[in-house]
Design an enzyme around this catalytic site. Structure first.
Site, PDB file in Angstrom:
ATOM      1  N   ASP A   1       0.906  -1.151   0.000  1.00 20.50           N
ATOM      2  CA  ASP A   1       0.000   0.000   0.000  1.00 20.50           C
ATOM      3  C   ASP A   1       0.942   1.197   0.000  1.00 20.50           C
ATOM      4  O   ASP A   1       1.568   1.501   1.021  1.00 20.50           O
ATOM      5  CB  ASP A   1      -0.871   0.005   1.258  1.00 20.50           C
ATOM      6  CG  ASP A   1      -1.834   1.183   1.260  1.00 20.50           C
ATOM      7  OD1 ASP A   1      -1.426   2.285   0.820  1.00 20.50           O
ATOM      8  OD2 ASP A   1      -2.987   1.020   1.685  1.00 20.50           O
ATOM      9  N   HIS A   2       1.083   1.853  -1.140  1.00 23.01           N
ATOM     10  CA  HIS A   2       2.190   2.810  -1.251  1.00 23.01           C
ATOM     11  C   HIS A   2       2.049   3.993  -0.286  1.00 23.01           C
ATOM     12  O   HIS A   2       3.019   4.671   0.002  1.00 23.01           O
ATOM     13  CB  HIS A   2       2.390   3.268  -2.698  1.00 23.01           C
ATOM     14  CG  HIS A   2       1.399   4.267  -3.192  1.00 23.01           C
ATOM     15  ND1 HIS A   2       0.155   3.920  -3.641  1.00 23.01           N
ATOM     16  CD2 HIS A   2       1.474   5.614  -3.300  1.00 23.01           C
ATOM     17  CE1 HIS A   2      -0.491   5.009  -4.005  1.00 23.01           C
ATOM     18  NE2 HIS A   2       0.277   6.058  -3.812  1.00 23.01           N
TER      19      HIS A   2
ATOM     20  N   HIS B   1      -5.763   2.898   1.380  1.00 26.49           N
ATOM     21  CA  HIS B   1      -4.975   4.062   1.800  1.00 26.49           C
ATOM     22  C   HIS B   1      -5.569   4.782   3.021  1.00 26.49           C
ATOM     23  O   HIS B   1      -4.863   5.061   3.992  1.00 26.49           O
ATOM     24  CB  HIS B   1      -4.846   5.071   0.658  1.00 26.49           C
ATOM     25  CG  HIS B   1      -4.272   4.495  -0.604  1.00 26.49           C
ATOM     26  ND1 HIS B   1      -3.327   3.513  -0.603  1.00 26.49           N
ATOM     27  CD2 HIS B   1      -4.497   4.761  -1.912  1.00 26.49           C
ATOM     28  CE1 HIS B   1      -2.998   3.193  -1.854  1.00 26.49           C
ATOM     29  NE2 HIS B   1      -3.702   3.938  -2.665  1.00 26.49           N
TER      30      HIS B   1
END
Ligand code: BG6
Length: 507
Positions: A185-186, A248
């Site tokens: 999950d960047h 996010h």
């Protein structure tokens, strides 16, 4: 979360190497890590794609993309060639076992040239529907047989609901042990998101206030200016709930709400985050309308540029009811957060790109000042994640002058004052994966819990197709209903800086 350990020789296999993510994020990240001296001493990137290409053509495409997307540009052709010599391109047909035979020979040859069995890092930057096929082929040919050395990174979306995520976890577990699976999950790699941990647990003065006794409400906003761009057909099957909230925004929420970990051990931190996800109140189908607002952008203008509505985007159905905006509130049923609303919102084609967290403290119990409470702004701590990267503490102060009146002020810590060059999220995450540190990646139970939280909402929206989808004009802050969601409890979406606060409020 990385340290400076020397990384063993590594082969990085990028499936989907000609895709958008590889172009914009992955190769720039490898390049920047290389320039920073963070890549292993011996490494090889094997770029895999369906198209036919030669090493030279692929390397020259990487060079063009670095010029467009990398934070460090190429300064000399000679220096670039040194990096590029670590990249080879291999045509690969995901469905063909033969392609994986060829890959196996390639890996063996690289091991031979390194003089040892190298670590293998598989990066799956491909459509989710291919994950299982690739994983099965990896298993068939024993390509990731060493759990200490071999890892797989999987991009989101990880499934499209709880049961598909569970199934995917189960299928992956037939090839990989949990410790080998890195679900990315960047947002967790962003500097300012990691800084939440440092800020909360590296200081003694905020933590005592960090609970229901002092905090009135929390807001998390991830607003984007962009629309769905050329991802219309992907986005049609996703929508903002799956694309942003389930991952996010919920990950940011866990960082804000988690209990203090005893150590920085990966599982300790991930356990504390999983506790938060478990504590999120599950709502019933009847409550969905009360807790959530969904919207879809209509045409409008952003920074004086006319932009089309969602329904006019390429790949989007003329009658689509996919949401591009979600505002909702969460409650956490635990000792720390009982009854504190966590408002979250995300949307495309909003007024500006802005990701921020607003911690709003309780109002003063009794106002001693003549003008009463109405002109008082509550104390707020604002964490700006992007593009501004700062932490702001807002409080009331005496207005200079002869009378005793107050005005809000803010103290700002600007992240850029420490460093003008911060690494991109993908650099941090790739380095962690190379070093075998899974702290910032999601464990199977976290992903499943996060899906569990949104399941009822997904189902309610699917069963009630059009009735509650609000149109909002591109270039604004979403539908009016998102303001009403907060107004019902006497709240309003807060600005992420005092500069934007109406002069009336500032007086
Ligand atoms: C991705 C979503 O995960 O995150 C995109 O799929 C979104 O729809 C993107 O635009 C936002 O990332 P960032 O880093 O630009 O905020």
């Amino acid at each position: 979360m990385n340290n400076l350990d020397t990384i063993k020789p590594t082969i990085i296999l990028v499936f989907g190497a000609t895709g958008d993510l590889a172009k914009r994020k992955l190769f720039p990240a490898f390049y920047n890590l290389y320039l920073d001296g963070r890549m292993p001493e011996k490494f090889e990137i094997v770029a895999l794609g369906r198209a036919k290409s030669s090493d030279d053509t692929f390397r020259s495409n990487v060079s063009t993309n670095l010029t467009a997307f990398s934070r460090n540009k190429i300064t000399s052709e000679k220096a670039y060639q040194k990096f590029a010599s670590h990249i080879t391109y291999l045509q690969n047909d995901i469905d063909q076992e033969e392609s994986f035979q060829i890959l196996k020979s390639k890996l063996d040859a690289i091991d031979l040239s390194f003089g040892e069995r190298a670590n293998r890092l598989f990066y799956l930057s491909i459509a989710p529907s291919f994950i299982v096929t690739i994983s099965n082929n990896i298993k068939k040919l024993d390509l990731a047989a060493n759990p200490e050395q071999d890892r797989i990174i999987i991009e989101k979306p990880f499934g499209y609901n709880k049961s598909s995520a569970e199934l995917l976890n189960k299928l992956l577990s037939e090839t990989f042990k949990e410790k080998q699976i890195y679900r990315i999950d960047h947002y967790l790699g962003k500097e300012t998101v990691q800084n939440i941990l440092a800020f909360r647990f590296g200081n003694s003065m905020f933590e005592p206030l960090w609970n229901r006794n002092f905090i009135d409400s929390v807001q998390i906003t991830v607003a984007e200016e962009v629309g769905v761009e050329d991802r219309g057909s992907f986005y049609e099957g996703a929508g903002a709930l799956r694309d942003m909230i389930q991952n996010h925004l919920m990950q940011i929420l866990t960082m804000v709400a988690m209990e203090a970990p005893n150590s920085l051990q990966a599982d300790e931190i991930r356990n504390r985050k999983a506790d938060v996800l478990k504590a999120i109140r599950r709502i019933t189908a009847e409550e969905v309308k009360h807790y959530t607002v969904r919207g879809q952008y209509d045409k409008g203008s952003i920074k004086d540029k006319q932009v089309p509505g969602y329904l006019q985007e390429k790949g989007v159905g003329a009658n689509s009811n996919t949401e591009t905006f979600v505002a909702m509130k969460f409650y956490l049923d635990n000792w720390r957060w009982q009854d504190v609303p966590f408002y979250v919102r995300t949307g495309k084609r909003m007024k500006e790109k802005q990701s921020s967290i607003v911690i709003q403290f309780n109002p003063v119990t009794h106002s001693t000042f003549s003008f009463g409470k109405e002109n008082m702004m509550p104390n707020r701590l604002i964490i700006n994640i992007q593009p501004a990267m700062d932490i702001r503490l807002q409080f009331m102060t005496k207005k200079p002058g002869l009378s005793l009146s107050l005005k809000p002020a803010e103290m700002v810590f600007d992240y850029f004052s420490c460093s003008t060059q911060s690494p991109e999220a993908y650099e941090t995450l790739l380095l962690d994966a190379l070093q075998g540190d899974p702290t910032l990646f999601m464990r199977s139970d976290q992903v499943e819990e996060a899906w569990d939280v949104v399941t009822t909402i997904q189902e309610a929206w699917e069963n009630d197709k059009f009735s509650s989808l609000y149109k909002y004009e591109a270039g604004g802050w979403g539908p009016e209903a998102a303001n009403e969601l907060l107004a019902r409890q006497g709240h309003a979406w807060a600005s992420n800086t005092l500069n934007d606060v109406e002069p009336e409020e500032k007086k």
